[in-house]
Write an enzyme that holds these catalytic residues in place. Structure first.
Site, PDB file in Angstrom:
ATOM      1  N   LYS A  92       0.717  -1.292  -0.051  1.00 23.47           N
ATOM      2  CA  LYS A  92      -0.106  -0.031   0.139  1.00 23.47           C
ATOM      3  C   LYS A  92       1.017   1.437  -0.015  1.00 23.47           C
ATOM      4  CE  LYS A  92      -3.716  -2.451   0.675  1.00 23.47           C
ATOM      5  NZ  LYS A  92      -4.779  -2.715  -0.695  1.00 23.47           N
ATOM      6  N   CYS A  93       2.173   1.316  -0.643  1.00 28.51           N
ATOM      7  CA  CYS A  93       3.058   2.243  -0.384  1.00 28.51           C
ATOM      8  C   CYS A  93       3.034   3.117  -1.829  1.00 28.51           C
ATOM      9  CB  CYS A  93       4.241   1.619  -0.148  1.00 28.51           C
ATOM     10  SG  CYS A  93       6.041   2.887  -0.033  1.00 28.51           S
ATOM     11  N   GLY A  94       3.389   4.314  -1.826  1.00 26.16           N
ATOM     12  CA  GLY A  94       3.625   4.825  -3.106  1.00 26.16           C
ATOM     13  C   GLY A  94       4.558   4.636  -3.901  1.00 26.16           C
ATOM     14  N   LEU A  95       5.551   3.614  -3.375  1.00 26.91           N
ATOM     15  CA  LEU A  95       6.707   3.125  -4.025  1.00 26.91           C
ATOM     16  C   LEU A  95       6.265   1.634  -4.636  1.00 26.91           C
ATOM     17  CD1 LEU A  95       9.315   4.325  -1.791  1.00 26.91           C
ATOM     18  CD2 LEU A  95       8.839   5.361  -4.093  1.00 26.91           C
ATOM     19  N   THR A  96       5.167   1.288  -4.220  1.00 28.60           N
ATOM     20  CA  THR A  96       4.646  -0.228  -4.678  1.00 28.60           C
ATOM     21  C   THR A  96       4.930  -0.511  -6.190  1.00 28.60           C
ATOM     22  OG1 THR A  96       3.232  -0.331  -2.798  1.00 28.60           O
ATOM     23  CG2 THR A  96       2.819  -1.819  -4.676  1.00 28.60           C
TER      24      THR A  96
END
Length: 158
Positions: A34-38
């Site tokens: 659920k990370c922006g870097l996913t």
């Protein structure tokens, strides 16, 4: 101590022993779905597909310590990574990378290759490249794209 002294359980509960990866470069990444870097999952998978026949091992270590960005159960997280990002490289059970509950692998890696925050992990998708001799080779910031690691991987595969 070398990376080969460690073992961990996969998201599915099987034993993953690092001694099985002797003489191979290993890319260790703390991950979160659920990370922006996913979107980096796709780049990590591409590296894995491009170089696994030459020996590269990529292992994702899910962690929920950064803004609760890995809230899924081990099984759901693994399935989400496969369905949404095409991940086929191994994922471990969720671990901690900072604090008193830090998994021994990350204690070892942070001690060997301190980052800008010293012996702490800054955020999801911090990456560690291990040389084929088992020695930690290089640490990469969370924002370093997998594509920017490729030259180092190629160097270690020669």
């Amino acid at each position: 101590m070398k990376i080969y002294d460690f073992d961990i359980k996969t998201a599915g509960g099987q034993s993953l022993q690092f001694k099985d990866f002797k003489d191979q470069p290993i890319l260790v990444v703390n991950t979160a779905t659920k990370c922006g870097l996913t979107p980096q999952f796709e780049g990590l998978e591409k590296l894995y597909q491009d170089y696994k026949s030459k020996g590269l091992v990529v292992i994702g270590f899910p962690c929920n310590q950064f803004a609760g960005q890995e809230p899924l159960s081990n099984e759901t997280m693994e399935e989400t990574c496969k369905l949404n990002h095409g991940v086929t490289f191994p994922l471990t059970q969720k671990i901690e990378v900072n604090g008193s509950g830090t998994h021994p692998i990350f204690k070892y890696l942070k001690q060997s290759l301190p980052g800008t925050l010293g012996k702490r992990i800054k955020w999801n998708f911090t990456k560690f490249l291990i040389a084929p001799n088992g020695e930690p080779y290089k640490r990469y910031a969370p924002t370093t794209s997998p594509e920017k690691i490729e030259k180092d991987i190629q160097k270690l595969l020669k």
